[in-house]
Scaffold this motif. Structure first.
Motif, short mmCIF file in Angstrom:
data_model
loop_
_atom_site.label_atom_id
_atom_site.label_comp_id
_atom_site.label_asym_id
_atom_site.label_seq_id
_atom_site.Cartn_x
_atom_site.Cartn_y
_atom_site.Cartn_z
N GLU A 79 -0.50 20.52 -1.56
CA GLU A 79 -0.15 21.76 -0.86
C GLU A 79 -0.04 22.75 -1.91
O GLU A 79 -0.36 24.03 -1.34
N SER A 101 -5.28 29.86 -1.16
CA SER A 101 -5.27 30.96 -0.15
C SER A 101 -4.79 32.15 -0.58
O SER A 101 -5.28 33.26 -0.21
N GLN A 156 -3.12 24.28 -2.27
CA GLN A 156 -3.81 24.95 -1.04
C GLN A 156 -3.25 26.29 -1.17
O GLN A 156 -4.00 27.30 -0.72
N ARG A 157 -1.95 26.63 -1.21
CA ARG A 157 -1.36 28.08 -1.25
C ARG A 157 -1.98 28.73 -2.40
O ARG A 157 -2.33 29.93 -2.14
N VAL A 168 -12.07 21.22 -0.41
CA VAL A 168 -11.09 21.98 -0.51
C VAL A 168 -11.25 23.44 -0.31
O VAL A 168 -12.27 23.71 -0.89
N SER A 169 -10.59 24.36 0.45
CA SER A 169 -10.98 25.56 0.56
C SER A 169 -9.37 26.42 0.73
O SER A 169 -8.65 25.77 1.30
N GLY A 170 -9.52 27.61 0.43
CA GLY A 170 -8.41 28.54 0.49
C GLY A 170 -8.45 29.19 1.92
O GLY A 170 -7.30 29.56 2.32
N TRP A 200 -13.72 27.70 -2.85
CA TRP A 200 -13.66 26.31 -2.43
C TRP A 200 -14.33 25.37 -3.49
O TRP A 200 -14.89 25.85 -4.39
N SER A 248 -9.01 24.47 6.69
CA SER A 248 -8.27 23.19 6.66
C SER A 248 -7.95 22.63 7.74
O SER A 248 -7.32 23.27 8.68
N GLU A 278 -7.21 17.20 -2.33
CA GLU A 278 -7.26 17.53 -0.71
C GLU A 278 -5.57 17.60 -0.17
O GLU A 278 -5.65 18.31 0.55
#
Length: 610
Positions: A102, A109, A105-106, A131-133, A121, A136, A99
């Protein structure tokens, strides 16, 4: 005695029926065939073209379905690669580190920007997205009720394709493609999910063909539709008895079927193919009316040529049939004229032959009568002299010779009597005779005459007219005919005697007997070996015989002939070798019967054939 003497056939027997002016059935059949055959050929060509159009439609939908399958396979490979990347990046990490990562996450995305992906996700083992693109922080959502989560939680099924539904995070229409998170102990630790965009597939399906009203879809093997072009207002699941489900049950890899559109009701011709490695099928269908429209266009092209050609063929056939009909009538007229000419020539030839025969018989009768008369005078002198000598001889041997001479003279008298009867110079003692009664009295005599090997059958007509005839000559005529029949049946047979009455004489000679109101017929027939035509033609000539020497004088039938003519009647013979002979004696109705008719007592003669 046998069979029929050849007679000239009547006009009705030789003249064929006049041809009809209307068309005969064979010609009508020819006319019908001139229309039916081209139409049949057109129907066969139309059927063959329909099969060709159907094969072309099968090839076309199969090719389009193949393109859809390739597109779906490439998209699914992309989803599988994305799932593998995410699994590799998160392997060995707990959910807190995931979670707060970073870089992850990028990465997610960036994946969300792909056109075929709506969202990427991950959810933990409790069914909560972590977690999801796109989102947040992620709101508290439970996805444990989704089929994708449930399938992976139960066991590791690899890549699983879920049903179409509303996205948990995006609230848009999507279907999930998920995979179980990998853990060292192979336990369930959550899922990695790629939410696919149905619009991505729909946009491609809209460009795959130029056909109007075509339909394309991506369907799970359980019947759940994931993508449909044109789009449907609500998700659809095919029932098990639908044409699609029945088709994949019969042929799991690929095939063809007819189906009706779910929303528009259009009946389409579909091809389907399975996407390798996935429980997915792509389908492509074109409207049936488009297939039939192509066939009908070809049929119109065929008809533009076939119909005028058929009409032209029918017109030519009609002209030919009319010509044949006119030729048939003209030919019939020519043949009828020719037959009438031949008939007239044959009639004249037969009349001339009968005239010559009558003249010959008349000449023979005159000659025979003259000889018999002179011979009878000589016999009279001899008989008188022998009777004077009889009884005056002292020597018995001389007396025996005189008696023998007298008996010989008596036989000569009987012979001259027969000759005079044929020549019609011997006067007849005309008496009213009941012919049936006369024949009844002669039954025993006839039976003894013909012998025990010959069966005698007598068929006497009731209410027979009386006749005027010499009873002695009539009896001699019957006995002579019976003896001739006996000689024709040396090994036995049947002798038939029949009486009848008729209105007129069937004799067609140049001098037929006068019709005095009717004739009484006496027919004597046998089952002997008969006579050939050349013998039958001379049967009534005196001294003509086919018997062995010493067995006949040839005067039997000639005496019958003379008796019939002298009585005002006629005699005829019908004979055929191997089939027997029939002699028919026609005698005119007696004076008493004619007088009764003139007094008003009508006795209609019954018409019968001799």
């Amino acid at each position: 005695m046998v069979g029929d003497v050849a007679t000239l056939p009547g006009r009705a027997a030789v003249t064929r029926e006049r041809p009809q002016r209307t068309l005969t059935w064979p010609l009508r059949g020819l006319l019908a065939a001139s229309l039916a055959v081209p139409l049949l050929l057109l129907a066969i060509a139309a059927w063959q073209n329909l099969r060709l159009v159907q094969r072309q439609a099968e090839e076309r939908v199969s090719i389009e379905a193949g393109e859809l399958r390739e597109h779906a396979l490439h998209a699914l490979k992309t989803y599988a690669i994305v799932l593998a990347w995410i699994d590799a990046r998160t392997r060995g990490l707990d959910w807190d580190r995931i979670e707060h990562n970073e870089e992850l996450q990028r990465f997610l995305s960036d994946l969300d920007t792909l056109p075929q992906i709506d969202e990427v996700w991950m959810a933990d083992a409790a069914g909560h997205p972590r977690v999801s693109g796109r989102s947040s922080p992620i709101p508290p959502i439970d996805v444990s009720d989704r089929d994708c989560f449930a399938a992976e939680a139960e066991q590791d099924v690899g890549i699983f394709v879920g049903r179409e539904q509303i996205g948990a995070l995006t609230q848009a229409s999507e279907f999930d493609i998920c995979e179980r998170r990998s853990t060292p102990d192979k336990s369930f630790a959550g899922i990695i999910t790629v939410s696919a965009r149905p619009a991505y597939f729909g946009e491609f399906y809209g460009t795959v063909s130029q056909d109007r009203h075509f339909a394309a879809s991506l369907v799970r093997s359980d019947g759940s539709m994931l993508v449909r072009y044109p789009t449907l207002p609500a998700p659809l699941v095919f029932p098990r008895d639908s044409p699609f489900m029945q088709a994949i049950a019969a042929s799991p890899e690929r095939g063809l079927f007819w189906g009706r559109g779910e929303s528009d009701g259009i009946k389409r011709f579909y091809a389907y193919q399975r996407v390798e490695g996935y429980p997915l099928y792509v389908t492509y269908g074109i409207p049936r009316r488009d297939v039939l429209a192509s066939w009908l266009a070809n049929l119109v092209d065929y008809s533009l040529f076939a119909v005028p050609a058929s009409l032209a063929l029918f017109g030519m056939t009609l002209l030919a049939v009319r010509q044949i009909q006119r030729h048939t009538i003209a030919s019939w007229r020519w043949r009828t004229t020719a037959r009438r000419l031949r008939l007239e020539m044959n009639r004249r030839a037969q009349a001339e032959a009968e005239l010559r025969q009558a003249q010959k018989m008349e000449a023979l009768g005159q000659l025979t009568g003259g000889v018999a008369h002179d011979f009878n005078n000589l016999l009279t002198v001899l008989q008188g002299s022998l009777e004077m000598l009889s009884g005056r001889q002292q020597n018995d041997q001389l007396q025996a010779r005189v008696d023998a001479a007298i008996r010989t003279v008596e036989r000569g008298e009987r012979l001259t009597g027969q000759l005079l009867s044929f020549a019609r110079r011997q006067p007849l003692t005309m008496t009213a005779i009941d012919l049936n009664a006369q024949l009844h009295r002669m039954t025993e005599l006839l039976a003894r005459t013909v012998g025990s090997r010959i069966a005698v059958h007598i068929d006497l007509a009731p209410d027979l007219w009386p006749i005027d005839a010499d009873p002695t000559q009539l009896e001699l005529a019957v006995i002579n005919l019976a003896i001739n029949s006996r000689d024709a049946m040396p090994v036995g047979g049947e002798l038939r005697i029949r009486t009848f009455k008729t209105a007129s004489s069937p004799e067609a000679g140049p001098q037929p007997p006068a019709n005095n109101g009717g004739f009484v017929g006496l027919e004597i027939s046998d089952t002997g070996f008969g006579m050939p035509p050349e013998v039958a033609a001379r049967a009534f000539e005196p001294f003509f015989t086919t018997k062995d020497p010493g067995r006949g004088t040839g005067l039997g039938l000639s005496m019958v002939y003379g008796f019939a003519r002298q009585s005002g009647g006629s005699v005829s013979i019908r004979t055929e070798v191997g089939a027997g002979t029939s002699v028919t004696l026609l005698l005119p109705k007696g004076r008493l019967a004619r007088a009764s008719d003139q007094a008003g007592v009508t006795d209609l003669p019954q018409s019968t054939s001799a």
